[in-house]
Design an enzyme around this catalytic site. Sequence first.
Site, PDB file in Angstrom:
ATOM      1  N   ILE A 248      32.945  49.237  39.290  1.00  0.00           N
ATOM      2  CA  ILE A 248      31.730  48.670  39.881  1.00  0.00           C
ATOM      3  C   ILE A 248      32.015  47.519  40.824  1.00  0.00           C
ATOM      4  O   ILE A 248      31.105  46.997  41.457  1.00  0.00           O
ATOM      5  CB  ILE A 248      30.721  48.202  38.801  1.00  0.00           C
ATOM      6  CG1 ILE A 248      31.429  47.304  37.773  1.00  0.00           C
ATOM      7  CG2 ILE A 248      30.036  49.374  38.143  1.00  0.00           C
ATOM      8  CD1 ILE A 248      30.456  46.622  36.818  1.00  0.00           C
ATOM      9  N   HIS A 252      39.885  40.121  45.212  1.00  0.00           N
ATOM     10  CA  HIS A 252      41.259  39.985  45.687  1.00  0.00           C
ATOM     11  C   HIS A 252      42.265  40.241  44.578  1.00  0.00           C
ATOM     12  O   HIS A 252      43.384  40.672  44.828  1.00  0.00           O
ATOM     13  CB  HIS A 252      41.484  38.579  46.237  1.00  0.00           C
ATOM     14  CG  HIS A 252      40.816  38.353  47.555  1.00  0.00           C
ATOM     15  ND1 HIS A 252      39.574  37.770  47.671  1.00  0.00           N
ATOM     16  CD2 HIS A 252      41.219  38.670  48.806  1.00  0.00           C
ATOM     17  CE1 HIS A 252      39.250  37.717  48.950  1.00  0.00           C
ATOM     18  NE2 HIS A 252      40.217  38.258  49.660  1.00  0.00           N
ATOM     19  N   SER A 254      41.338  41.590  41.277  1.00  0.00           N
ATOM     20  CA  SER A 254      40.945  42.407  40.128  1.00  0.00           C
ATOM     21  C   SER A 254      40.022  43.559  40.496  1.00  0.00           C
ATOM     22  O   SER A 254      39.442  43.575  41.587  1.00  0.00           O
ATOM     23  CB  SER A 254      40.256  41.514  39.094  1.00  0.00           C
ATOM     24  OG  SER A 254      39.250  40.785  39.731  1.00  0.00           O
ATOM     25  N   ASP A 362      34.150  28.275  43.657  1.00  0.00           N
ATOM     26  CA  ASP A 362      34.158  29.533  44.425  1.00  0.00           C
ATOM     27  C   ASP A 362      32.752  30.146  44.446  1.00  0.00           C
ATOM     28  O   ASP A 362      32.592  31.369  44.312  1.00  0.00           O
ATOM     29  CB  ASP A 362      35.175  30.509  43.827  1.00  0.00           C
ATOM     30  CG  ASP A 362      35.614  31.582  44.832  1.00  0.00           C
ATOM     31  OD1 ASP A 362      35.332  31.418  46.041  1.00  0.00           O
ATOM     32  OD2 ASP A 362      36.235  32.580  44.414  1.00  0.00           O
ATOM     33  N   ASP A 379      32.866  34.935  38.077  1.00  0.00           N
ATOM     34  CA  ASP A 379      34.187  34.708  38.664  1.00  0.00           C
ATOM     35  C   ASP A 379      34.609  33.243  38.589  1.00  0.00           C
ATOM     36  O   ASP A 379      34.555  32.501  39.579  1.00  0.00           O
ATOM     37  CB  ASP A 379      34.231  35.202  40.112  1.00  0.00           C
ATOM     38  CG  ASP A 379      35.665  35.219  40.648  1.00  0.00           C
ATOM     39  OD1 ASP A 379      36.574  34.794  39.919  1.00  0.00           O
ATOM     40  OD2 ASP A 379      35.855  35.654  41.793  1.00  0.00           O
TER      41      ASP A 379
HETATM   42  N1  LIG Z   1      30.099  41.143  34.961  1.00  0.00           N
HETATM   43  C1  LIG Z   1      29.968  41.877  36.041  1.00  0.00           C
HETATM   44  N2  LIG Z   1      28.968  42.766  36.150  1.00  0.00           N
HETATM   45  C2  LIG Z   1      28.817  43.513  37.272  1.00  0.00           C
HETATM   46  N3  LIG Z   1      29.637  43.450  38.338  1.00  0.00           N
HETATM   47  C3  LIG Z   1      30.661  42.584  38.292  1.00  0.00           C
HETATM   48  C4  LIG Z   1      30.877  41.749  37.151  1.00  0.00           C
HETATM   49  N4  LIG Z   1      31.968  40.999  37.384  1.00  0.00           N
HETATM   50  C5  LIG Z   1      32.398  41.320  38.608  1.00  0.00           C
HETATM   51  N5  LIG Z   1      31.632  42.271  39.164  1.00  0.00           N
HETATM   52  C6  LIG Z   1      31.789  42.882  40.503  1.00  0.00           C
HETATM   53  O1  LIG Z   1      33.180  42.905  40.809  1.00  0.00           O
HETATM   54  C7  LIG Z   1      33.444  42.122  41.976  1.00  0.00           C
HETATM   55  C8  LIG Z   1      34.773  41.428  41.814  1.00  0.00           C
HETATM   56  O2  LIG Z   1      34.748  40.607  40.692  1.00  0.00           O
HETATM   57  P1  LIG Z   1      35.366  39.146  40.727  1.00  0.00           P
HETATM   58  O3  LIG Z   1      34.747  38.381  41.815  1.00  0.00           O
HETATM   59  O4  LIG Z   1      35.224  38.549  39.380  1.00  0.00           O
HETATM   60  O5  LIG Z   1      36.886  39.488  41.061  1.00  0.00           O
HETATM   61  P2  LIG Z   1      38.002  38.581  41.735  1.00  0.00           P
HETATM   62  O6  LIG Z   1      39.188  39.419  41.964  1.00  0.00           O
HETATM   63  O7  LIG Z   1      38.198  37.350  40.931  1.00  0.00           O
HETATM   64  O8  LIG Z   1      37.299  38.221  43.085  1.00  0.00           O
HETATM   65  P3  LIG Z   1      37.661  37.205  44.251  1.00  0.00           P
HETATM   66  O9  LIG Z   1      38.201  38.045  45.330  1.00  0.00           O
HETATM   67  O10 LIG Z   1      36.310  36.630  44.553  1.00  0.00           O
HETATM   68  O11 LIG Z   1      38.594  36.186  43.730  1.00  0.00           O
HETATM   69  C9  LIG Z   1      32.261  41.182  42.089  1.00  0.00           C
HETATM   70  O12 LIG Z   1      32.017  40.768  43.411  1.00  0.00           O
HETATM   71  C10 LIG Z   1      31.118  42.019  41.548  1.00  0.00           C
HETATM   72  O13 LIG Z   1      30.607  42.872  42.553  1.00  0.00           O
HETATM   73 MG   LIG Z   2      35.060  37.101  43.105  1.00  0.00          MG
END
Ligand SMILES: Nc1ncnc2c1ncn2[C@@H]1O[C@H](COP(=O)(O)OP(=O)(O)OP(=O)(O)O)[C@@H](O)[C@H]1O
Ligand SMILES: [Mg+2]
Length: 490
Positions: A248, A252, A254, A362, A379
Amino acid sequence: MFEKKGRTLLAKRKTLGTIKTIRTKKVRKMEGTLERHSLLQFGQFSKLSFDNRPSSSNVASSDSSELRSQLVSVDADADCGEKEFILSQDFFCTPDYITPDNQNLMNGLDIIKDHSPCPRSPVKLNTVKSKRCRQESFTLNPLNSSWSSKHRVDEQENDDIETDEIMVDKPQANQTERNGYVSQTAVALRCRAMPPPCLKNPYVMNASEISTDPFGYQRSKCASFLPSNMGGNGLSRYLTDFHEIQQIGAGHFSRVFKVLKRIDGCLYAVKCSTRKLYLDSDRRKAMMEVQALAALGFHENVVGYYNSWFENEQLYIQLELCDHSLSKKSSLKVSEREILVIMHQIAKALQFVHEKGIAHLDVKPENIYIKNGVCKLGDFGCATRLDKSLPVEEGDARYMPQEILNEDYEHLDKVDIFSLGVTVYELIRGSPLTESRNQSLNIKEGKLPLLPGHSLQLQQLLKSMMDRDPTRRPSARELLDHPMFDRIRG
Ligand SMILES: Nc1ncnc2c1ncn2[C@@H]1O[C@H](COP(=O)(O)OP(=O)(O)OP(=O)(O)O)[C@@H](O)[C@H]1O
Ligand SMILES: [Mg+2]
């Protein structure tokens, strides 16, 4: 220039270690034996019904020879080391695999009379410790609760035998010590039985009562071993506990999956790091996100955190499942009322987070999720402490104020207020911010173009949130008290 610097800082933050630990032949071999081990346990031992199993003294020799031939057929090509693995007492030390009847079956097989050239386990000296592990595992495992007490009685009855065993083995163990031989399988299995490392959560404000580490001694032997090996070889906690429905989201670092938890039948989001975290430093860095989430606890406008674990050098985080992120709305026209609702809810989240002494660092549309019309801040990968006791790793440079790009970390809470202002501005614009230098400059200078169709009150509030001087920006509490939100207060 600052923008470039911002990207550089971002790049610095985004650089997770990629150095691969060279997996030694021994480890690979161990994995092989673990696989074989599982095969034996599940494929062969499961053929014996628990209910109909004979007591140890009554194991018919025909049964023994049948089982023995099964074992031999599976492991015909096993080398001596693997035999050692299966026959060694270490096999019986792991909570995952232990079945007291297997021990009895082994007695029935008369292993002692087996004169095959397998070295005896050099760690047999630790029989008492191993037994304690077994008892604990049975007592703790609810699936085994029905016969754990019986097993304990059996073990007590056998205590004398175990003690004798230790005494008999002593000279041999001394000899082993001289040889300096340590069974890899023994290490692996001990570590599997070991609890994960206890770490001090740096985000918890008053952590004095949890600063002691009850497993410090044992952990020192296994700490770096645990995360890289747990969950390997088909023992995936993710696959065992969850049914994956679909991906879903992705960031960057995950990928995020919608999953069904098998045991409770509820839907969750599981965030899994894309890079393998081979280095301890990488793992610790990644763990800061879960430590921040755990320290925060529940708030309606913060994404719920349930659990986390390492598996195959990746960090898995079980989260509350939300519908989608706010970035989906960035391309839609959002009414002023909707804008106020979003702002108010994220201001509540920020007030909560800041009161816990934490800064998010962030805040942006991709990190704000919507669930049933409620906004949730997510995040926490960049979260740090307001008191600067932790390193600062700022998030997306497009949403960062100038002072943080200048490495001025005096008002980290106000960094979040600035980012929320930019987020709202982006929502009103209806299109994602580009990385254009001019646009970025204007935003960081607090120079906002007029926003037609929106009240002057909102535009002035946004301007103050994005003030170049962090001290002139409102705090989250002041923001919540703004009379403009009277329009949405019920
Ligand atoms: N709990 C959740 N429920 C639904 N969608 C989620 C959830 N957590 C994350 N997502 C989706 O996954 C995407 C990526 O998650 P997240 O931002 O936590 O990852 P990241 O790799 O840390 O991102 P970034 O690139 O911002 O550092 C989010 O933008 C969102 O669309
Ligand atoms: Mg994120």
